[in-house]
Design an enzyme around this catalytic site. Structure first.
Site, PDB file in Angstrom:
ATOM      1  N   LYS A 120      46.230  32.420  51.587  1.00 29.03           N
ATOM      2  CA  LYS A 120      45.546  33.245  50.582  1.00 29.03           C
ATOM      3  C   LYS A 120      45.916  32.822  49.162  1.00 29.03           C
ATOM      4  O   LYS A 120      45.056  32.607  48.306  1.00 29.03           O
ATOM      5  CB  LYS A 120      45.909  34.716  50.781  1.00 29.03           C
ATOM      6  N   ASN A 164      43.439  30.437  46.031  1.00 28.87           N
ATOM      7  CA  ASN A 164      43.153  30.782  44.627  1.00 28.87           C
ATOM      8  C   ASN A 164      43.875  29.864  43.657  1.00 28.87           C
ATOM      9  O   ASN A 164      43.348  29.529  42.602  1.00 28.87           O
ATOM     10  CB  ASN A 164      43.502  32.246  44.373  1.00 28.87           C
ATOM     11  N   ARG A 187      41.743  26.888  43.269  1.00 32.25           N
ATOM     12  CA  ARG A 187      40.611  27.088  42.343  1.00 32.25           C
ATOM     13  C   ARG A 187      41.108  27.071  40.898  1.00 32.25           C
ATOM     14  O   ARG A 187      40.454  26.513  40.013  1.00 32.25           O
ATOM     15  CB  ARG A 187      39.928  28.408  42.672  1.00 32.25           C
ATOM     16  N   CYS A 226      42.413  37.923  40.541  1.00 35.53           N
ATOM     17  CA  CYS A 226      42.950  37.016  41.571  1.00 35.53           C
ATOM     18  C   CYS A 226      43.605  35.768  40.972  1.00 35.53           C
ATOM     19  O   CYS A 226      44.799  35.557  41.093  1.00 35.53           O
ATOM     20  CB  CYS A 226      41.821  36.557  42.485  1.00 35.53           C
TER      21      CYS A 226
END
Ligand code: SAJ
Length: 429
Positions: free
Chosen positions: A211, A215, A218, A265
């Protein structure tokens, strides 16, 4: 056999999850601290703002059918077959550690009240090793039970996004990290009721790393695009043309440069990931990527100072306060950083955003022409669709000094120049 589910945390994650399970016939109880939210939900209303397809109708339907109710009473955990924890887990940059106050509070209450055989699942994003170092210990200490045999435990990280809450829960694959095989199988049995895509079973630590990595990945991709944008400015070429041609090459996916990275996030998940190996391994790339992305609003100030200097006393309109286009979500918005930087330099600021209500104690104007009247510069920070349709002739007439700083590639330089407006676009010369 799972019949009753308790969901702790009625926010962006908890509310759609609760509604979806209730719609499948489970008895669902949502636990929340906020009395206001509890009343809203029990009235069949959805406390989440913004455009969330299907969610409002679903909440109304399942509350009316009696399948979903909200409360602040953790006693509801006593006969729950499954308990999902969906509370906030922000990162404290000052202390350089996660702020687990909400998570710890929820775990203590759940541990005290839950019965044997219960499946407990953490959906919140957490730093790797948290399940083993914190979650398991609190639940075992408070319940006197042993994780993996007296109760079952896992981590199924959420993958929601504002504007697509229901869609992402139903149509994205999920990772089910369980403390043992029985826990993994129980997670698979539970989530297969609402998730239509694959459920990948693994261990808790792998799930935590997946998880936070997805992110962080990204964040690094965006930082790379932002670095190339600043390089292209020095070379006086257009980074968006470079990006388009780079992505013609197979297996390339250069992201979109912009005025910064906001949201609930990306700004925190790479910090959670880096925290897991603190003092053991220095995640230099993650840190540099965060620095580059955090610096982008300050780079926008440099573009303004390049066009007009000094900027003290200037009238500047910031167009776009939400962190994401066509959204009212302002969490960690780069526009707040820009606002603070301009305030430091004693610039007179007005802010416009078609979606955001007042926030951070800052007035958000809804009439763009009133906002830009007599402005010396317009800075576009969010690519709201409304901005792409603006009448540049009317914009030119309303401004004192015709200058646009475009942080999101909203405008075409030639079009803007045709209206005798001076244009500086991030990554474009
Ligand atoms: N941004 C860029 N360039 C890009 C993409 C985004 O500057 O190429 C900026 C946006 O303007 C925004 C910030 O980054 O300020 C975050 O944008 P986002 O598209 O990543 O949206 P988020 O923050 O809602 O990200 C969530 C994440 N989902 C979860 O954590 C479950 C992310 O992993 C998803 O990829 C993203 O939604 C999505 O695309 O659905």
């Amino acid at each position: 056999m799972i019949k009753k589910i308790v969901i702790v945390g009625m926010g962006y994650v908890g509310i759609p999850v609760a509604a979806l399970f209730a719609d499948k016939g489970f008895e669902v109880v949502g636990i929340n601290r906020s009395k206001e939210k509890i009343i809203q939900i029990n009235n069949g209303e959805c406390p989440i703002e913004g455009d969330e397809p299907k969610l409002k109708e679903l909440v109304k339907k399942v509350v009316k059918s009696g399948k979903l109710k909200a409360t602040d009473n953790y006693g509801e955990c006593r006969n729950a077959d499954a308990i999902l924890i969906c509370v906030e887990t922000p990162f404290d940059k000052v202390k350089d550690e996660p702020n687990y106050s909400s998570l710890k509070s929820a775990l203590k209450q759940v541990g005290k009240k839950m019965g044997d055989g219960t499946l407990v699942v953490i959906e919140s994003t957490i730093a790797p090793k948290t399940m083993d170092n914190l979650v398991k210990h609190i639940l075992e200490a408070e319940s006197g039970m042993k994780a993996g045999c007296d109760f079952y435990l896992g981590h199924c990280p959420e993958r929601v996004m504002p504007g697509k809450l229901i869609n992402n829960i139903v149509n994205l694959p999920r990772v089910c990290g369980g403390i043992n095989e029985t826990s993994k199988n129980k997670m698979e049995e539970l989530y297969s009721n609402i998730v239509t895509k694959e459920l990948y079973k693994t261990d808790c630590l792998t799930a935590e790393v997946v998880k936070t990595t997805e992110n962080a990945y990204r964040d690094v991709e965006i930082a790379f695009a932002n670095e190339i944008a600043m390089l292209c400015e020095k070379l006086k070429i257009n980074v968006y043309e470079v990006r388009e041609l780079v992505n013609k090459s197979p297996f390339r996916n250069m992201h979109v440069p912009g005025a910064g990275v906001g949201g609930h996030c990306l700004p925190k998940d790479s910090l959670l990931l880096a925290y897991s190996t603190k003092n053991e391994y220095d995640t230099r790339m993650l840190k540099i990527a965060r620095e580059i992305n955090d610096e982008m609003p300050k780079y926008i100030v440099e573009l303004l100072e390049y066009a007009i200097s000094p900027i003290k006393g200037l009238n500047v309109a910031i167009c776009g306060y939400a962190y994401l286009e066509n959204s009212d979500d302002t969490r960690n918005t780069p526009s707040k950083t820009l606002y603070d930087e301009l305030k430091k330099r004693k610039v007179n600021i007005k802010i416009h955003d078609p979606y955001v209500k007042e926030t951070d104690g800052i007035t958000i104007n809804k009439d763009i022409f009133k906002t830009i009247k007599d402005a010396d510069a317009l800075i576009f920070m969010t690519a709201h669709k409304e901005y792409k349709e603006l009448d540049l002739k009317k914009i030119r007439k309303a401004m004192k000094v015709p200058l646009i700083i475009d942080g999101r590639n909203i405008f075409n330089k030639e079009q803007v120049n045709t209206e005798k407006i001076f244009y500086i676009g991030l990554g474009k010369q």
